[in-house]
Design a protein around this motif. Structure first.
Motif, short mmCIF file in Angstrom:
data_model
loop_
_atom_site.label_atom_id
_atom_site.label_comp_id
_atom_site.label_asym_id
_atom_site.label_seq_id
_atom_site.Cartn_x
_atom_site.Cartn_y
_atom_site.Cartn_z
N LEU A 1 0.84 -1.20 0.00
CA LEU A 1 0.00 0.00 0.00
C LEU A 1 0.87 1.26 0.00
N GLU A 2 1.95 1.20 0.77
CA GLU A 2 2.85 2.36 0.89
C GLU A 2 3.41 2.77 -0.49
N GLN B 1 0.62 4.13 -2.84
CA GLN B 1 0.21 5.50 -2.52
C GLN B 1 1.26 6.51 -2.98
N LYS B 2 2.52 6.17 -2.69
CA LYS B 2 3.61 7.09 -3.04
C LYS B 2 3.66 7.32 -4.56
N SER C 1 1.34 6.49 -6.95
CA SER C 1 0.11 6.99 -7.60
C SER C 1 -0.06 8.49 -7.35
N ASN C 2 0.40 8.96 -6.20
CA ASN C 2 0.35 10.40 -5.91
C ASN C 2 1.17 11.20 -6.91
N ASN D 1 -7.20 1.58 -6.14
CA ASN D 1 -6.33 0.73 -5.33
C ASN D 1 -6.82 -0.71 -5.50
#
Ligand code: F3S
Length: 281
Positions: free
Chosen positions: A165-166, A169-170, A172-173, A186
């Motif tokens: 997940l980390e 998120q990193k 995709s941001n 996700n």
């Protein structure tokens, strides 16, 4: 000796279904049963399937008839049309969670979006998903890959199901800034994180941990790594033959966990063996 078995150890739902289907197909058909790539990264299971007649092929074009088992990772869309045109029967064990990603990629690609897959470009699941958007997805596996994403109107971002997940998120941001519209999905499956969490929980409570799974299985190695953070005595084994019995006799509380490609029968073998030792103490 007390044994604690991690709650989510062993096969995930998708792998279990694929192995069961393969065994059933081989029971009903002795010849011309193939799998496109190895169904699972576990030598013992592969040996069993091969002893029952399964042949592993790397390309559907290597054969012109027979039944082909599609593993949980899924396949590119054009493999379905090739099979249909040649009369090869596909036994499709694509995991429903992977199918969800394939469908998303396909739907948004057909609606004019540039699809970005956050994942490992060499992983069969990612290669398969890319094949649902005409192999035109941009695959992002690190910060360096962000440059490959064009500045564009419409972006659709999905993830490989086993991504952390980390990392998702990193990345995709960073990717979403490239699109005027960015749809982010996700699509991580939680089987991996649940297995890691339950391993961590057990490792904190025991004197020794046994991690069962292929020496080359990356998810099993990750479980061994997590265990080592919380427990001083960690033994990664593939089968019962690798159990360090003399060392284990010294411990009162032992934890057991297993990778996603470790079948139940190997876990049971290990547990029963340890119970045997314990009863003779
Ligand atoms: Fe499916 Fe998740 Fe396993 S995507 S194959 S249930 S790790």
């Amino acid at each position: 000796m007390e044994l604690l078995i991690a709650k989510n150890s062993g096969f995930c739902f998708g792998v279990e279904k694929a192995v069961k289907t393969a065994l059933q197909t081989l029971d009903e058909n002795k010849h011309n049963v193939f799998s496109l790539g190895p169904i699972i990264h576990n030598e013992q299971v592969i040996n069993l399937l091969e002893s029952k007649g399964l042949k592993i092929i790397n390309d559907i074009k290597d054969i012109d008839r027979g039944k082909v088992i599609i593993r949980s990772h899924g396949i590119p869309l054009n493999v379905y049309s090739y099979a249909k045109n040649t009369g090869i029967e596909l036994i499709d064990c694509t995991c429903p969670f992977v199918r969800n990603v394939q469908k998303k990629a396909n739907e948004f690609f057909n609606n004019g979006y540039t699809v970005v897959i956050i994942g490992n470009p060499n992983h069969p699941e990612v290669i398969g998903i890319n094949g649902w958007c005409n192999n035109q997805a941009v695959i992002v596996n690190s910060k360096d890959d962000i440059n490959k994403v064009p500045i564009i109107d419409k972006l659709c971002i999905v993830s490989q199901t086993t991504m952390t997940l980390e990392k998702f998120q990193k990345l995709s941001n960073l990717v979403q800034r490239k699109g005027k519209i960015a749809k982010i999905f996700n699509t991580i499956c939680n089987a991996t994180s649940l297995r890691q969490e339950s391993t961590k929980k057990i490792a904190k409570e025991v004197e020794a941990m046994i991690v069962i799974g292929g020496y080359h299985s990356s998810n099993t190695r990750k479980l061994a790594e997590i265990s080592k953070k919380y427990c001083g005595n960690v033994y990664h084994i593939e089968t019962i033959n690798d159990l360090p019995i003399n060392k284990l006799k010294n411990f009162k509380k032992i934890g057991i966990t297993a990778g996603a490609s470790t079948p139940d029968w190997i876990i049971k073998d290990v547990v029963n063996n340890l119970k045997d030792i314990s009863s003779k103490e």
